[in-house]
Scaffold this motif. Structure first.
Motif, PDB file in Angstrom:
ATOM      1  N   ILE A  12       0.847  -1.180   0.000  1.00  0.00           N
ATOM      2  CA  ILE A  12       0.000   0.000   0.000  1.00  0.00           C
ATOM      3  C   ILE A  12       0.885   1.233   0.000  1.00  0.00           C
ATOM      4  O   ILE A  12       1.850   1.313   0.755  1.00  0.00           O
ATOM      5  N   ALA A  13       0.570   2.191  -0.836  1.00  0.00           N
ATOM      6  CA  ALA A  13       1.394   3.393  -0.942  1.00  0.00           C
ATOM      7  C   ALA A  13       1.411   4.148   0.382  1.00  0.00           C
ATOM      8  O   ALA A  13       0.407   4.235   1.086  1.00  0.00           O
ATOM      9  N   THR A  14       2.570   4.679   0.716  1.00  0.00           N
ATOM     10  CA  THR A  14       2.739   5.467   1.925  1.00  0.00           C
ATOM     11  C   THR A  14       2.780   6.948   1.557  1.00  0.00           C
ATOM     12  O   THR A  14       3.621   7.375   0.769  1.00  0.00           O
ATOM     13  N   TYR A  15       1.845   7.707   2.111  1.00  0.00           N
ATOM     14  CA  TYR A  15       1.799   9.138   1.861  1.00  0.00           C
ATOM     15  C   TYR A  15       2.407   9.882   3.051  1.00  0.00           C
ATOM     16  O   TYR A  15       2.237   9.464   4.207  1.00  0.00           O
ATOM     17  N   PHE A  16       3.104  10.967   2.782  1.00  0.00           N
ATOM     18  CA  PHE A  16       3.631  11.778   3.877  1.00  0.00           C
ATOM     19  C   PHE A  16       3.777  13.222   3.407  1.00  0.00           C
ATOM     20  O   PHE A  16       3.925  13.498   2.215  1.00  0.00           O
ATOM     21  N   HIS A  17       3.715  14.128   4.359  1.00  0.00           N
ATOM     22  CA  HIS A  17       3.872  15.544   4.053  1.00  0.00           C
ATOM     23  C   HIS A  17       5.360  15.904   4.049  1.00  0.00           C
ATOM     24  O   HIS A  17       6.114  15.482   4.935  1.00  0.00           O
ATOM     25  N   VAL A  18       5.772  16.661   3.044  1.00  0.00           N
ATOM     26  CA  VAL A  18       7.136  17.179   3.018  1.00  0.00           C
ATOM     27  C   VAL A  18       7.055  18.668   2.709  1.00  0.00           C
ATOM     28  O   VAL A  18       6.406  19.085   1.753  1.00  0.00           O
ATOM     29  N   HIS A  19       7.667  19.461   3.562  1.00  0.00           N
ATOM     30  CA  HIS A  19       7.640  20.914   3.440  1.00  0.00           C
ATOM     31  C   HIS A  19       8.992  21.386   2.899  1.00  0.00           C
ATOM     32  O   HIS A  19      10.031  21.155   3.529  1.00  0.00           O
ATOM     33  N   LEU A  20       8.971  22.028   1.746  1.00  0.00           N
ATOM     34  CA  LEU A  20      10.187  22.492   1.081  1.00  0.00           C
ATOM     35  C   LEU A  20      10.275  24.007   1.235  1.00  0.00           C
ATOM     36  O   LEU A  20       9.488  24.740   0.634  1.00  0.00           O
ATOM     37  N   VAL A  21      11.215  24.454   2.051  1.00  0.00           N
ATOM     38  CA  VAL A  21      11.317  25.872   2.395  1.00  0.00           C
ATOM     39  C   VAL A  21      12.588  26.452   1.797  1.00  0.00           C
ATOM     40  O   VAL A  21      13.695  25.972   2.070  1.00  0.00           O
ATOM     41  N   SER A  22      12.442  27.509   0.988  1.00  0.00           N
ATOM     42  CA  SER A  22      13.593  28.122   0.330  1.00  0.00           C
ATOM     43  C   SER A  22      13.482  29.637   0.359  1.00  0.00           C
ATOM     44  O   SER A  22      12.378  30.193   0.275  1.00  0.00           O
ATOM     45  N   ASP A  23      14.621  30.304   0.480  1.00  0.00           N
ATOM     46  CA  ASP A  23      14.624  31.760   0.394  1.00  0.00           C
ATOM     47  C   ASP A  23      14.917  32.219  -1.027  1.00  0.00           C
ATOM     48  O   ASP A  23      15.078  33.401  -1.294  1.00  0.00           O
ATOM     49  N   SER A  24      14.980  31.248  -1.950  1.00  0.00           N
ATOM     50  CA  SER A  24      15.168  31.563  -3.366  1.00  0.00           C
ATOM     51  C   SER A  24      14.011  30.931  -4.147  1.00  0.00           C
ATOM     52  O   SER A  24      12.903  30.834  -3.637  1.00  0.00           O
ATOM     53  N   THR A  25      14.264  30.487  -5.355  1.00  0.00           N
ATOM     54  CA  THR A  25      13.176  29.978  -6.196  1.00  0.00           C
ATOM     55  C   THR A  25      12.672  28.609  -5.772  1.00  0.00           C
ATOM     56  O   THR A  25      11.570  28.209  -6.144  1.00  0.00           O
ATOM     57  N   GLY A  26      13.492  27.855  -5.036  1.00  0.00           N
ATOM     58  CA  GLY A  26      13.084  26.521  -4.597  1.00  0.00           C
ATOM     59  C   GLY A  26      13.351  25.427  -5.610  1.00  0.00           C
ATOM     60  O   GLY A  26      13.086  24.249  -5.345  1.00  0.00           O
ATOM     61  N   GLU A  27      13.910  25.768  -6.770  1.00  0.00           N
ATOM     62  CA  GLU A  27      14.132  24.777  -7.816  1.00  0.00           C
ATOM     63  C   GLU A  27      15.130  23.708  -7.379  1.00  0.00           C
ATOM     64  O   GLU A  27      14.933  22.514  -7.612  1.00  0.00           O
ATOM     65  N   THR A  28      16.222  24.145  -6.758  1.00  0.00           N
ATOM     66  CA  THR A  28      17.244  23.198  -6.304  1.00  0.00           C
ATOM     67  C   THR A  28      16.666  22.221  -5.301  1.00  0.00           C
ATOM     68  O   THR A  28      16.843  21.002  -5.404  1.00  0.00           O
ATOM     69  N   LEU A  29      15.945  22.741  -4.323  1.00  0.00           N
ATOM     70  CA  LEU A  29      15.361  21.918  -3.272  1.00  0.00           C
ATOM     71  C   LEU A  29      14.329  20.947  -3.833  1.00  0.00           C
ATOM     72  O   LEU A  29      14.289  19.766  -3.461  1.00  0.00           O
ATOM     73  N   ASN A  30      13.504  21.422  -4.748  1.00  0.00           N
ATOM     74  CA  ASN A  30      12.477  20.578  -5.349  1.00  0.00           C
ATOM     75  C   ASN A  30      13.095  19.417  -6.109  1.00  0.00           C
ATOM     76  O   ASN A  30      12.639  18.271  -6.025  1.00  0.00           O
ATOM     77  N   ALA A  31      14.164  19.711  -6.869  1.00  0.00           N
ATOM     78  CA  ALA A  31      14.839  18.667  -7.641  1.00  0.00           C
ATOM     79  C   ALA A  31      15.481  17.637  -6.714  1.00  0.00           C
ATOM     80  O   ALA A  31      15.420  16.425  -6.969  1.00  0.00           O
ATOM     81  N   MET A  32      16.085  18.107  -5.623  1.00  0.00           N
ATOM     82  CA  MET A  32      16.718  17.189  -4.675  1.00  0.00           C
ATOM     83  C   MET A  32      15.677  16.284  -4.017  1.00  0.00           C
ATOM     84  O   MET A  32      15.893  15.073  -3.876  1.00  0.00           O
ATOM     85  N   ALA A  33      14.561  16.864  -3.620  1.00  0.00           N
ATOM     86  CA  ALA A  33      13.515  16.082  -2.964  1.00  0.00           C
ATOM     87  C   ALA A  33      12.978  15.004  -3.891  1.00  0.00           C
ATOM     88  O   ALA A  33      12.779  13.849  -3.481  1.00  0.00           O
TER      89      ALA A  33
END
Length: 289
Positions: A12-33
Motif C-alpha cells: 500500500i502506498a505510503t503518503y507523507f507531508h514534506v515541506h520544502l522551504v527556500s529563500d530563493s526559487t526553490g528549484e534546487t530543493l524541489n529537484a533534490m527532494a
C-alpha cells in the motif's frame, strides 16, 4: 510492530507531508527532494512548497502550515536568523528539519578552506553562466530540426543526428540548460542523410538510434495525436527497421559516437552526451579523460 503482510499482497502506498522551504526559487530543493523520494518504492510525498521566504512573518506562516500538516521539513535557507527561527519552530513542534545542502557545503568549505557565502539565491545570479545558458537555449531553438546553415552549425558544441522521433529536440533543450550549444538534424529517407555534417570541424556530431519496435510505438502515438492514418512507411516495421539500420551504418562509417535512446530518459541521454563532450574537450587541451 505492524502485522506481517500476507504473501503475494501488494504494498500500500505510503503518503507523507514534506515541506520544502527556500529563500530563493526553490528549484534546487524541489529537484533534490524528487531525486531522493524516487529511491523509495510505494512512497508518495504531499509537497508543500514555500519559495522566496525572506522575512520573519513569512517564516511564521510557514511554521503555521507545518503545524497543520506535520511532516519532514527540508530547507535551503541561507539567512542565519531565519534559519534559526525555522529550526526553533520545528523543534518546538517535534518535527524533523534538514538543511538539504548542509553536508555538501560543509565538506566543500572544509576542503577549500573557504568561507560559505550568505548571499541568497547565489546559484541564480545573473552571471556569465546564466547568460551562456540563455544563449545556448536561443541557439537550440534556432537550430532545431535541421534549421541553420552549415556555417551556423559550426558554432555548436554538439550536433545530434538521428531518424525522426529519437528525442533530439528535448535533448537539445535540456543540454542548453546545462550551457551546451546543441543543434539537431533529422534523417529523412530520400531527403536528408546527414552527409552534409561530415565537414563540420568544431562540434561533436553524435548519432542517436533506437529499437525499431519502440520507435514504431512512439511514431504511432504521434500520428494518433495528429489524427493521421497509420498506413505509411513512417510506421511500417520493415521500412522503419531499414531506416534505423542505414542510419546506424552511416554513423559508424563516419566515426560518430552513437547513443541508443531506447531505454534512456532525456536526462540520461543528455548525461551521456555531456560525458562525450567533456571527454573531447579534455583531449583537445591535453588532459587525460
Amino acid at each position: 510492530m505492524s502485522p506481517a503482510r500476507p504473501p503475494g499482497s501488494s504494498r500500500i502506498a505510503t503518503y507523507f507531508h514534506v515541506h520544502l522551504v527556500s529563500d530563493s526559487t526553490g528549484e534546487t530543493l524541489n529537484a533534490m527532494a524528487k531525486a531522493v523520494v524516487a529511491r523509495f518504492d510505494g512512497v508518495i510525498p504531499i509537497e508543500h512548497i514555500y519559495a522566496l521566504v525572506r522575512s520573519e512573518k513569512q517564516m511564521e506562516e510557514v511554521l503555521t502550515e507545518v503545524a497543520d500538516a506535520p511532516g519532514l521539513v527540508l530547507h535551503t535557507v541561507v539567512d542565519r536568523d531565519l534559519r534559526e527561527q525555522l529550526e526553533r519552530g520545528c523543534k518546538s513542534l517535534g518535527i524533523p528539519q534538514i538543511g538539504a545542502l548542509d553536508p555538501l557545503i560543509m565538506a566543500l568549505s572544509h576542503y577549500l578552506g573557504a568561507d560559505v557565502s550568505t548571499r541568497v539565491g547565489a546559484q541564480h545570479a545573473l552571471d556569465t553562466g546564466y547568460f551562456n545558458r540563455m544563449s545556448a537555449l536561443d541557439y537550440a531553438i534556432a537550430h532545431d530540426d535541421g534549421q541553420g546553415s552549415l556555417h551556423e552549425l559550426e558554432e555548436a558544441d554538439v550536433v545530434l543526428c538521428g531518424v525522426s522521433r529519437t528525442s533530439k529536440t528535448p535533448t537539445c533543450i535540456y543540454l542548453a540548460h546545462r550551457g551546451i550549444r546543441a543543434a539537431n538534424v533529422p534523417l529523412v529517407p530520400g531527403s536528408e542523410d546527414g552527409s552534409r555534417l561530415e565537414g563540420l570541424k568544431n562540434p561533436l556530431v553524435i548519432g542517436l538510434t533506437v529499437a525499431p519496435d519502440r520507435l514504431i510505438q512512439i511514431r504511432r502515438n504521434r500520428l494518433d495525436s495528429l489524427n493521421q492514418g497509420q498506413t505509411t512507411d513512417y510506421v511500417d516495421h520493415d521500412a522503419v527497421r531499414a531506416e534505423i539500420i542505414k542510419a546506424r551504418r552511416d554513423f559508424e562509417r563516419r566515426g560518430w559516437p552513437v547513443i541508443d535512446v531506447t531505454r534512456r530518459s532525456v536526462e540520461e541521454t543528455a548525461a551521456a552526451i555531456v560525458n562525450l563532450v567533456n571527454a573531447r574537450r579534455n583531449r583537445r587541451i591535453g588532459v587525460p579523460s
